[in-house]
Design an enzyme around this catalytic site. Sequence first.
Site, mmCIF file in Angstrom:
data_model
loop_
_atom_site.group_PDB
_atom_site.id
_atom_site.type_symbol
_atom_site.label_atom_id
_atom_site.label_comp_id
_atom_site.label_asym_id
_atom_site.label_seq_id
_atom_site.Cartn_x
_atom_site.Cartn_y
_atom_site.Cartn_z
ATOM 1 N N PHE A 1 1.241 5.150 0.764
ATOM 2 C CA PHE A 1 0.688 6.219 1.586
ATOM 3 C C PHE A 1 1.362 7.533 1.210
ATOM 4 O O PHE A 1 2.524 7.549 0.803
ATOM 5 C CB PHE A 1 0.944 5.955 3.080
ATOM 6 N N THR B 1 0.849 -1.193 0.000
ATOM 7 C CA THR B 1 0.000 0.000 0.000
ATOM 8 C C THR B 1 0.878 1.234 0.000
ATOM 9 O O THR B 1 1.849 1.314 0.752
ATOM 10 C CB THR B 1 -0.940 0.020 1.222
#
Length: 413
Positions: A289, A287
């Site tokens: 960010f 992921t």
Amino acid sequence: MKALSSSSPILGASQPATATALIARSGRSEWQSSCAILTSKVISQEESESLPVPPVSGGVDHLNGHNSAAARVPGMNLVPIEKSDSNPLVPQHRHNPLKPLSMTDLSPAPMHGSNLRVAYQGVPGAYSEAAAGKAYPNCQAIPCDQFEVAFQAVELWIADRAVLPVENSLGGSIHRNYDLLLRHRLHIVGEVQLPVHHCLLALPGVRKEFLTRVISHPQGLAQCEHTLTKLGLNVAREAVDDTAGAAEFIASNNLRDTAAIASARAAEIYGLEILEDGIQDDVSNVTRFVMLAREPIIPRTDRPFKTSIVFAHEKGTSVLFKVLSAFAFRDISLTKIESRPNHNRPIRVVDDANVGTAKHFEYMFYVDFEASMAEARAQNALAEVQEFTSFLRVLGSYPMDMTPWSPTSSTSS
């Protein structure tokens, strides 16, 4: 730990105790109460939506959403973002008049990581908390119950930074945060990529064959869909606000027919057992960010930089090729392109007497490219993009995450 919410009371003048001291002295319930006072009454969503996409008008320069009458930065062909207040030390305090200025407000910002207050969406044990710790080691992580609250926590000076997910290698983009990037006036100042290692968690003694549902964040469910099917789990999938919140919900309600998809650290925090380890559909599950701040950082050329922009045109997608060519001709690599509906003008209607009425969706386009705004080629590319667009805003120019790729077996650290 209780997350910041839009209904929390106003932060008092006294400084809160540290997390460790509070937990040791008065237990988890008091710690939750202490965390609740770290926020203030946030601006209502209706008010925050009052920042419209600038209308199209002749001779208007829309880079960063400001008119060309503003003073340009010499040699950059860019319109600087204007201050919201004549005094840069207190740009947002008129929205929070009950919070007095302190020495912290008047002193230089904390150095990287140390003493920073970093907002994230979720509860302790969330992947966003781990990303905040990776981005800013030794920071004070502040949980928020919604993405919107994390943005406003920075705007209202409750937090110094926010760390929020924007895309996952399996589940795709987190569209809500792309919309919020446009609605709010924060700047992207960095990025961090976190390997995500999902586990199937349940209360001690619960067996997989007795489960009737699995709960997690929608991204967590999407990233484990095929593995859940291979495990033979005939269970309902139910989406909740975040992965660690799913684990906390099971523990607090003693749900013995429900499992959560969350991290190994969430299992440790909330007293759950790991029924299956590493259930993501791909071990290379990452992921991305972004780190957000009230002020942009100064672009540099001594290390790899990435720049994020958003643009639109009154005639829809017809100029998209011309915009992308501005980068291709200068050998600038694009790392991301994302289209989102233009909420201020969702549909464009075209009348034609011969064929009837045509309706076209209108879009905003988000683009990430590998170049620093300190480079002439990036400045020239955006100057050309400006000619083809009716709205252009630079969301941030920031260092790329160059951490060596090493997928871990657990994110519990």
